[in-house]
Design an enzyme around this catalytic site. Structure first.
Site, mmCIF file in Angstrom:
data_model
loop_
_atom_site.group_PDB
_atom_site.id
_atom_site.type_symbol
_atom_site.label_atom_id
_atom_site.label_comp_id
_atom_site.label_asym_id
_atom_site.label_seq_id
_atom_site.Cartn_x
_atom_site.Cartn_y
_atom_site.Cartn_z
ATOM 1 N N GLY A 149 -12.192 7.233 14.923
ATOM 2 C CA GLY A 149 -11.038 7.918 14.363
ATOM 3 C C GLY A 149 -11.329 8.444 12.971
ATOM 4 N N CYS A 150 -10.383 9.206 12.440
ATOM 5 C CA CYS A 150 -10.589 9.844 11.133
ATOM 6 C C CYS A 150 -10.550 8.842 9.989
ATOM 7 C CB CYS A 150 -9.562 10.957 10.934
ATOM 8 S SG CYS A 150 -7.848 10.474 11.232
#
Length: 344
Positions: A149-150
């Site tokens: 994920g970011c």
């Protein structure tokens, strides 16, 4: 030429993947799916892609067509890859999943955070966490890759050098992170409306964000033991970007932290350790597959502050997915990703 399929091409990560693949000299998108937009031309929905995908149309997911591809990307909400990944792997197709479906190694923990049973627990053991700066050799041999994920990408890259070296007190880590609104996805939500998100900033999910177990899992692997992490995400009035301000207690004041970070990332094409005293900006990575990092020790004390910035749609999603594809197929991992950030 690598034959590419994309499941879920109408969200921000999907269109970003299309943009990046349009510049890739050794990949061609053969199939892109969307149940809601089946029959619509990609270039009609996204005018920025005119001249690149003029004949490509969205279609209903078809396992046979997808299985004829060399690799399939999932740019979908959680739960979708659970249902299709196994069939594609059986067909000999490699899978790169941008959703959260295979990021956590523990199916029960995944179920607790995502509110539903894990749909493909048998695949978790072989899923490789696609953070190239940590798992490059495993990625080369993988069939199934879970793209980080970011928030986890920016946070792990910022803290890993300290934890690998055994310098930080792993029980007292803090990640104070800010995200652009595109991180909330393309779906219409009140909180993402211009009048709600513009000219304002707010923390959210302070009690617990779904990225918390993913970040903690990665930091445990780096430290070799348990970690205590306080993670507070914020929504900011910008379209793209993650800014992570990370705090760690490092008692040994004799360590040259700048040299430590520079050595750890010396051979990493997409991590830029900035000169001492720098303050990286999110605009410096907009559109680029790069993480810029600066390390500080304010007043020469025990508290170390690491600043880490990425574009949430590129190094935080689609660019990192493409980086994984390059590694997986034995290509230069910079292929299709070496362009500079957009400025202003």
């Amino acid at each position: 030429m690598i034959k590419v399929g994309i499941v879920g091409g109408t969200g921000y990560t999907g269109v970003e993947l299309l943009r990046l693949l349009a510049q890739h000299p050794q990949a061609r998108v053969e199939v892109i799916t969307s149940r809601s937009e089946a029959g619509v031309k990609v270039a009609d929905m996204y005018p920025n892609l005119r001249g690149h995908y003029d004949d490509l149309q969205f279609s209903v997911p078809d396992v046979q067509r997808l299985g004829a591809c060399d690799v399939v990307f999932f740019a979908t909400p959680h739960g979708v890859a659970h249902a299709l990944a196994g069939e594609l792997l059986d067909a000999g197709t490699r899978v790169i999943d941008l959703s959260a479906d295979f990021r956590l190694a523990d199916a029960e923990e995944w179920a607790r955070w995502y509110g539903q049973p894990h749909g493909a627990p048998a695949l978790l053991d072989e899923a490789v966490y696609g953070l190239p700066e940590v798992n490059r050799e495993k990625i080369r041999q993988a069939r199934l890759i879970a793209v980080p994920g970011c928030y986890p990408t920016a946070t792990q890259l910022g803290l890993i050098p300290l934890l690998e070296a055994g310098l930080a007190d792993a029980s007292r880590l803090i990640a104070d992170c800010k995200s652009g609104v595109s991180g909330a996805g393309r779906g219409a939500k009140v909180g993402s409306l211009f009048c709600e998100a513009g000219e304002s900033m707010m923390a959210y999910a302070v009690k617990g964000h779904r990225h918390l177990p993913e970040i903690s899992q990665g930091l445990r692997r780096a430290s070799g033991g348990d970690v205590g992490l306080t993670f507070v995400p914020h929504l900011t009035p910008m379209i793209r970007g993650i800014h992570a301000t990370l705090y760690a207690h490092v008692a040994d004041r004799s360590v040259d932290l700048q040299a430590l970070f520079e050595k750890r990332y010396a051979d990493e094409p997409f991590v830029d350790v900035m000169p001492a005293g720098s303050h990286p900006e999110t605009r410096s990575v907009r559109g680029a597959n790069v993480c810029r990092i600066a390390v500080h020790r304010p007043q020469g004390g025990d508290l170390v502050v690491v600043l880490s910035v990425i574009d949430n749609l590129v190094k935080g999603a689609s660019g990192q997915a493409l980086q994984n594809m390059n590694i997986l197929f034995g290509l230069d991992e910079r292929l299709g990703l070496s362009h500079a950030a957009l400025l202003p």
